[in-house]
Design a protein around this motif. Structure first.
Motif, PDB file in Angstrom:
ATOM      1  N   ILE A  57      12.667  11.221  -2.209  1.00 28.36           N
ATOM      2  CA  ILE A  57      12.204   9.878  -1.848  1.00 28.36           C
ATOM      3  C   ILE A  57      12.666   9.508  -0.445  1.00 28.36           C
ATOM      4  N   PHE A  58      12.755  10.542   0.384  1.00 28.39           N
ATOM      5  CA  PHE A  58      13.074  10.330   1.796  1.00 28.39           C
ATOM      6  C   PHE A  58      12.043   9.405   2.448  1.00 28.39           C
ATOM      7  N   ASN A  59      10.785   9.527   1.989  1.00 27.48           N
ATOM      8  CA  ASN A  59       9.740   8.670   2.569  1.00 27.48           C
ATOM      9  C   ASN A  59      10.010   7.182   2.316  1.00 27.48           C
ATOM     10  N   PRO A  77       9.927  -7.921  -1.383  1.00 24.80           N
ATOM     11  CA  PRO A  77      10.454  -6.935  -2.336  1.00 24.80           C
ATOM     12  C   PRO A  77       9.822  -7.007  -3.730  1.00 24.80           C
ATOM     13  N   GLU A  78       9.545  -8.211  -4.224  1.00 29.21           N
ATOM     14  CA  GLU A  78       8.957  -8.302  -5.574  1.00 29.21           C
ATOM     15  C   GLU A  78       7.580  -7.617  -5.631  1.00 29.21           C
ATOM     16  N   PHE A  79       6.858  -7.697  -4.522  1.00 25.76           N
ATOM     17  CA  PHE A  79       5.532  -7.070  -4.513  1.00 25.76           C
ATOM     18  C   PHE A  79       5.632  -5.565  -4.271  1.00 25.76           C
ATOM     19  N   ILE A  80       6.691  -5.141  -3.550  1.00 26.76           N
ATOM     20  CA  ILE A  80       6.951  -3.698  -3.422  1.00 26.76           C
ATOM     21  C   ILE A  80       7.206  -3.137  -4.827  1.00 26.76           C
ATOM     22  N   HIS A  81       7.988  -3.884  -5.609  1.00 22.93           N
ATOM     23  CA  HIS A  81       8.272  -3.451  -6.971  1.00 22.93           C
ATOM     24  C   HIS A  81       6.968  -3.266  -7.752  1.00 22.93           C
ATOM     25  N   GLU A 135       5.164   0.160  -9.251  1.00 20.03           N
ATOM     26  CA  GLU A 135       4.710   0.280 -10.646  1.00 20.03           C
ATOM     27  C   GLU A 135       3.260   0.738 -10.720  1.00 20.03           C
ATOM     28  N   LYS A 136       2.441   0.216  -9.798  1.00 21.87           N
ATOM     29  CA  LYS A 136       1.016   0.537  -9.814  1.00 21.87           C
ATOM     30  C   LYS A 136       0.744   1.926  -9.244  1.00 21.87           C
ATOM     31  N   SER A 137       1.545   2.333  -8.244  1.00 20.39           N
ATOM     32  CA  SER A 137       1.263   3.601  -7.560  1.00 20.39           C
ATOM     33  C   SER A 137       1.794   4.797  -8.330  1.00 20.39           C
ATOM     34  N   LEU A 138       2.925   4.616  -9.016  1.00 26.91           N
ATOM     35  CA  LEU A 138       3.541   5.748  -9.695  1.00 26.91           C
ATOM     36  C   LEU A 138       3.033   5.833 -11.127  1.00 26.91           C
ATOM     37  N   PRO A 139       2.776   7.061 -11.609  1.00 27.60           N
ATOM     38  CA  PRO A 139       2.383   7.199 -13.017  1.00 27.60           C
ATOM     39  C   PRO A 139       3.527   6.734 -13.925  1.00 27.60           C
ATOM     40  N   ALA A 140       3.189   6.265 -15.110  1.00 30.12           N
ATOM     41  CA  ALA A 140       4.178   5.649 -16.007  1.00 30.12           C
ATOM     42  C   ALA A 140       5.386   6.565 -16.237  1.00 30.12           C
ATOM     43  N   ARG A 141       5.139   7.885 -16.287  1.00 29.50           N
ATOM     44  CA  ARG A 141       6.260   8.798 -16.573  1.00 29.50           C
ATOM     45  C   ARG A 141       7.295   8.817 -15.444  1.00 29.50           C
ATOM     46  N   HIS A 142       6.919   8.306 -14.276  1.00 31.08           N
ATOM     47  CA  HIS A 142       7.856   8.253 -13.148  1.00 31.08           C
ATOM     48  C   HIS A 142       8.468   6.865 -12.946  1.00 31.08           C
ATOM     49  N   HIS A 143       8.151   5.924 -13.829  1.00 31.98           N
ATOM     50  CA  HIS A 143       8.649   4.560 -13.634  1.00 31.98           C
ATOM     51  C   HIS A 143      10.175   4.480 -13.688  1.00 31.98           C
ATOM     52  N   LYS A 144      10.799   5.454 -14.336  1.00 32.56           N
ATOM     53  CA  LYS A 144      12.263   5.444 -14.370  1.00 32.56           C
ATOM     54  C   LYS A 144      12.850   5.692 -12.971  1.00 32.56           C
ATOM     55  N   ILE A 184      11.791   4.156 -10.270  1.00 28.75           N
ATOM     56  CA  ILE A 184      11.573   2.988  -9.409  1.00 28.75           C
ATOM     57  C   ILE A 184      12.890   2.445  -8.838  1.00 28.75           C
ATOM     58  N   PRO A 185      13.961   2.330  -9.644  1.00 34.24           N
ATOM     59  CA  PRO A 185      15.218   1.837  -9.050  1.00 34.24           C
ATOM     60  C   PRO A 185      15.708   2.716  -7.890  1.00 34.24           C
ATOM     61  N   ASP A 186      15.581   4.049  -8.016  1.00 34.58           N
ATOM     62  CA  ASP A 186      15.963   4.946  -6.922  1.00 34.58           C
ATOM     63  C   ASP A 186      15.112   4.690  -5.676  1.00 34.58           C
ATOM     64  N   ASN A 187      13.819   4.481  -5.895  1.00 39.55           N
ATOM     65  CA  ASN A 187      12.916   4.189  -4.770  1.00 39.55           C
ATOM     66  C   ASN A 187      13.340   2.903  -4.062  1.00 39.55           C
ATOM     67  N   GLU A 188      13.675   1.894  -4.869  1.00 40.62           N
ATOM     68  CA  GLU A 188      14.071   0.608  -4.273  1.00 40.62           C
ATOM     69  C   GLU A 188      15.402   0.736  -3.539  1.00 40.62           C
ATOM     70  N   LYS A 189      16.284   1.563  -4.101  1.00 39.65           N
ATOM     71  CA  LYS A 189      17.571   1.818  -3.453  1.00 39.65           C
ATOM     72  C   LYS A 189      17.334   2.495  -2.089  1.00 39.65           C
ATOM     73  N   ALA A 190      16.411   3.454  -2.090  1.00 38.11           N
ATOM     74  CA  ALA A 190      16.098   4.167  -0.845  1.00 38.11           C
ATOM     75  C   ALA A 190      15.565   3.208   0.215  1.00 38.11           C
ATOM     76  N   ILE A 191      14.743   2.263  -0.223  1.00 38.72           N
ATOM     77  CA  ILE A 191      14.199   1.274   0.722  1.00 38.72           C
ATOM     78  C   ILE A 191      15.340   0.466   1.338  1.00 38.72           C
ATOM     79  N   GLU A 192      16.296   0.064   0.496  1.00 39.74           N
ATOM     80  CA  GLU A 192      17.446  -0.703   1.000  1.00 39.74           C
ATOM     81  C   GLU A 192      18.267   0.132   1.983  1.00 39.74           C
ATOM     82  N   ILE A 193      18.475   1.427   1.654  1.00 41.27           N
ATOM     83  CA  ILE A 193      19.214   2.312   2.560  1.00 41.27           C
ATOM     84  C   ILE A 193      18.515   2.379   3.917  1.00 41.27           C
ATOM     85  N   GLY A 194      17.201   2.492   3.873  1.00 45.16           N
ATOM     86  CA  GLY A 194      16.418   2.585   5.111  1.00 45.16           C
ATOM     87  C   GLY A 194      16.581   1.353   5.986  1.00 45.16           C
ATOM     88  N   LYS A 195      16.674   0.194   5.335  1.00 38.22           N
ATOM     89  CA  LYS A 195      16.821  -1.054   6.098  1.00 38.22           C
ATOM     90  C   LYS A 195      18.099  -1.036   6.919  1.00 38.22           C
TER      91      LYS A 195
END
Lengths: 360, 184
Positions: free
Chosen positions: B126-128, B144-148, B152-161, B163-174
Motif C-alpha cells: 500500500i505504498f501508493n 477523510p470520511e469520504f476516502i473511507h 470501501e467502494k473500490s476494494l472488494p469485500a474480502r479486502h475490507h479488513k 482498510i485501516p492499514d490503507n488509512e494508516k498509510a495515508i496518514e503516514i504520507g501526510k
C-alpha cells in the motif's frame, strides 16, 4: 435517483443490459471492449434474471446467434471492436433485411486492418452508411460519457423494438476504458413469454394451430417482392429520421464558429471551447447524439448563423461529409482529425480552429 | 473547483488503483469525476498512467495535455510529465529510482520517500496510499470520511479488513511529504 457507481464505459454497457431486461448476450473477446463480457460473466445474470451470457467461437458466430435469438423476439445484444464488427457485417445486413431488433456495441479502435487497440472514430462510415451490403440503415447512437454508455443501451433496445431494426452504439476505446460517475436506472424485469408474444406478433415463437407459419428471412427471389421490402425499409428509415433525432448544443447562442463532433471528440472540443472562449473566440459545440438519423436540419439552421465550422473527428474526415451535405456551400467547413489511435488534445484543436477556420 | 491530475509510474505500483480510490472518494463526496487510464501493451510491464479529474462541474475532456498536479513514481514518467504541469501547478515524486531531478522553477515541487518508508514498515503493497496521503496533505480535496467510503467502494469485500492499514498509510504520507527547492 438510481444507484450511483463509478464504472468503466464497458462495464456500464454490461450492467445496463442486465437492468434493461436483456434476454441474451453473445460475444467474443477483443480489446478494448472485453470488459463487457468479463463483467457479465462475473455478475452471472443467468442466476438472477435468467439472462444468457455466452462466449461464441467467433464474431461471425456471435452475430448469427444474435440473428437467431432476435428472430424469436428476444431482447439480445452483442459487442465487439472494429475488426470484430467487420466480421459481423454479413449478419448485420441480414438482420436489417429481416427487420430484427438487437443492440450491437462497437467500441472502436484504430484501423484499418488489425490496426491498434487505441481509441478511434474511423468506423463512422461503416456504422452510418451501411457496412454490409444492400440499402439498409442502422440506428446509430454515439455516447460521449459513461452515463450515456449506460443510457444508450436502454434507449437502443427501445428503438430496436419500436422500429424492428438493429441499433448500433458507436463508442470508442477511451469511453469504453474510462471510469466516470454513473446513475444506474432501476432494473426492469425480463419480459414474460406471454408479453413477448403479445408485443411482438411478428416473432417466431412456435406455431399454434390458430395461425400460419411465421417466416423470418431476408431472401425474396422475386425482384418485385424484394423491391417492396426495400420500399418498406426506406419508409421506416424516413419515419426514424422524422422522429428520433437527438443532439446537444453548447454555447451556440452567440457563436460565430462551431465545433461539430460526436462521442469522445465532443468531450475534447468542450475543453477546447473553454480555452478558445478564454481567448475571446465566440465558439460553440454541436454534438450529434444520433448519427443515423443525422440532425440535418439543426446543422443546416446553425450554418445560416455562423461563419465557419470545424468538424473534429478521430478519423480522416467522415462525418464532415454529412455536415457539408446538411449545411450546403455557404460557409467554410473544415476537418481536423488524428488517426490510428491518437487522440487530439484540446490545445491542438484550438490551434486547428485558429489556422483552418478563423485565419484560413 | 476542478483539479486535473496525472498519476504515472510502472505497471504494478498501484497507479491505477490509487487513481480509482481518489476518484471513488470524489464520487462519495458528490463530485464529478473521470478516470482515464493508459491501457494496452504499455501497461504490461511498462509504464502506466491515469488521468483523474475531480470537479464541481460537468467534466469536459477526460484527455488532457496539461495538469494541475502530476504524481510521478518513476524516471520515465518524470521525463514525460514534468513539462505537462501547468505553471503554478504541483509536482509530487518519489525519489526512489530517480536519477535526473525535476528542474522547473515555475511549479511547486514536493518529494515523498514512500517506497523507502513502505519497505521499512512492511507496507509495500500500500505504498501508493502513502503517496496519496502526501497529495491529500497538500490538496485536501476529499475529506477523510469520504476516502473511507471510497476505499470501501473500490476494494472488494474480502479486502475490507485492509482498510485501516490503507488509512494508516495515508496518514503516514501526510507526514512524509516535503517541499523541494530547485537549485540552479
Amino acid at each position: 435517483m438510481g444507484e450511483l457507481r463509478l464504472m468503466k464505459g464497458n462495464e456500464a454497457v454490461a450492467e445496463a443490459a442486465i437492468r434493461a431486461g436483456c434476454d441474451g448476450y453473445f460475444g467474443y473477446p477483443i480489446t478494448p471492449q472485453s470488459e463487457v463480457m468479463e463483467y457479465l460473466m462475473a455478475e452471472k445474470p443467468h442466476e438472477r434474471t435468467g439472462m444468457v451470457v455466452l462466449q461464441a467461437e467467433s464474431e461471425t458466430a456471435s452475430i448469427n446467434m444474435l440473428y437467431g435469438a432476435a428472430g424469436t423476439g428476444k431482447m439480445v445484444m452483442t459487442s465487439s471492436s472494429s475488426p470484430g464488427i467487420s466480421l459481423m457485417q454479413e449478419g448485420i445486413s441480414y438482420m436489417a433485411g429481416a427487420e430484427l431488433p438487437a443492440v450491437i456495441v462497437n467500441v472502436v479502435r484504430g484501423g484499418p486492418g488489425l490496426g491498434t487497440i487505441q481509441p478511434s472514430q474511423a468506423d463512422y462510415f461503416q456504422a452510418v452508411k451501411g457496412g454490409g451490403h444492400g440499402d439498409y440503415k442502422l440506428v446509430v447512437l454515439a455516447p460521449a460519457s459513461v452515463q450515456e454508455m449506460c443510457d444508450h443501451v436502454k434507449l437502443g433496445f427501445d428503438l430496436a423494438f419500436k422500429y424492428r431494426n438493429p441499433v448500433m452504439i458507436l463508442s470508442d476505446g477511451a469511453i469504453g476504458q474510462m471510469m466516470e460517475k454513473v446513475v444506474l436506472f432501476d432494473p426492469i424485469p425480463r419480459r414474460s413469454e406471454e408479453d413477448l408474444i403479445k408485443q411482438n406478433p411478428w416473432a417466431a415463437t412456435g406455431k399454434p394451430k390458430s395461425r400460419e407459419h411465421i417466416i423470418i428471412t431476408s431472401l425474396d427471389l422475386d425482384p418485385a417482392g424484394q423491391e417492396r421490402v426495400n420500399l418498406k425499409l426506406q419508409a421506416k428509415y424516413k419515419k426514424i429520421e422524422e422522429n428520433e433525432i437527438l443532439y446537444e448544443t453548447l454555447g451556440c447562442e452567440d457563436a460565430e464558429f462551431i465545433f461539430v463532433a460526436f462521442g469522445l471528440s465532443a468531450r475534447i472540443c468542450q475543453k477546447s471551447m473553454d480555452l478558445a472562449r478564454a481567448k475571446g473566440i465566440k465558439i460553440g459545440l454541436f454534438r450529434p447524439i444520433t448519427l443515423f438519423p443525422f440532425p440535418v436540419k439543426a446543422i443546416h439552421d446553425l450554418g445560416k448563423k455562423v461563419k465557419g465550422m470545424l468538424v473534429v473527428e478521430m478519423n480522416a474526415g467522415q462525418m464532415i461529409e454529412d455536415v457539408k451535405l446538411s449545411v450546403g456551400c455557404s460557409i467554410k467547413i473544415e476537418h481536423y482529425g488524428r488517426f490510428g489511435g491518437i487522440i487530439p488534445t484540446p490545445d491542438e484543436v484550438v490551434k486547428a480552429l485558429e489556422t483552418q477556420i478563423i485565419g484560413g | 473547483m476542478t483539479e486535473e491530475i496525472i498519476i504515472a509510474g510502472f505497471g504494478g505500483q498501484g497507479v491505477l488503483s490509487m487513481g480509482k480510490i481518489l476518484a471513488y472518494s470524489g464520487v462519495m463526496q458528490n463530485k464529478e469525476v473521470s478516470w482515464m487510464p493508459s491501457y494496452g501493451p504499455e501497461m504490461r510491464g511498462g509504464t502506466a498512467n491515469v488521468t483523474v479529474i475531480l470537479s464541481d462541474e460537468r467534466i469536459s475532456s477526460p484527455i488532457l495535455n496539461s495538469f494541475d498536479t502530476a504524481i510521478i513514481l518513476n524516471q520515465q514518467s518524470l521525463d514525460k510529465f514534468e513539462k505537462a504541469v501547468k505553471p503554478g501547478g504541483l509536482l509530487i515524486y518519489d525519489p526512489n529510482g530517480i536519477t535526473k531531478l525535476p528542474s522547473r522553477k515555475d511549479i511547486n515541487i514536493y518529494s515523498i520517500a514512500a517506497a523507502d518508508e513502505a519497505g521499512k514498515l512492511g507496507l509495500s503493497k500500500i505504498f501508493n496510499m502513502i503517496v496519496l496521503g502526501g497529495f491529500l496533505k497538500l490538496k485536501p480535496l476529499v475529506q477523510p470520511e469520504f476516502i473511507h467510503k471510497g476505499l470501501e467502494k473500490s476494494l472488494p469485500a474480502r479486502h475490507h479488513k485492509l482498510i485501516p492499514d490503507n488509512e494508516k498509510a495515508i496518514e503516514i504520507g501526510k507526514g512524509l511529504i516535503q517541499a523541494v527547492q530547485v537549485l540552479n
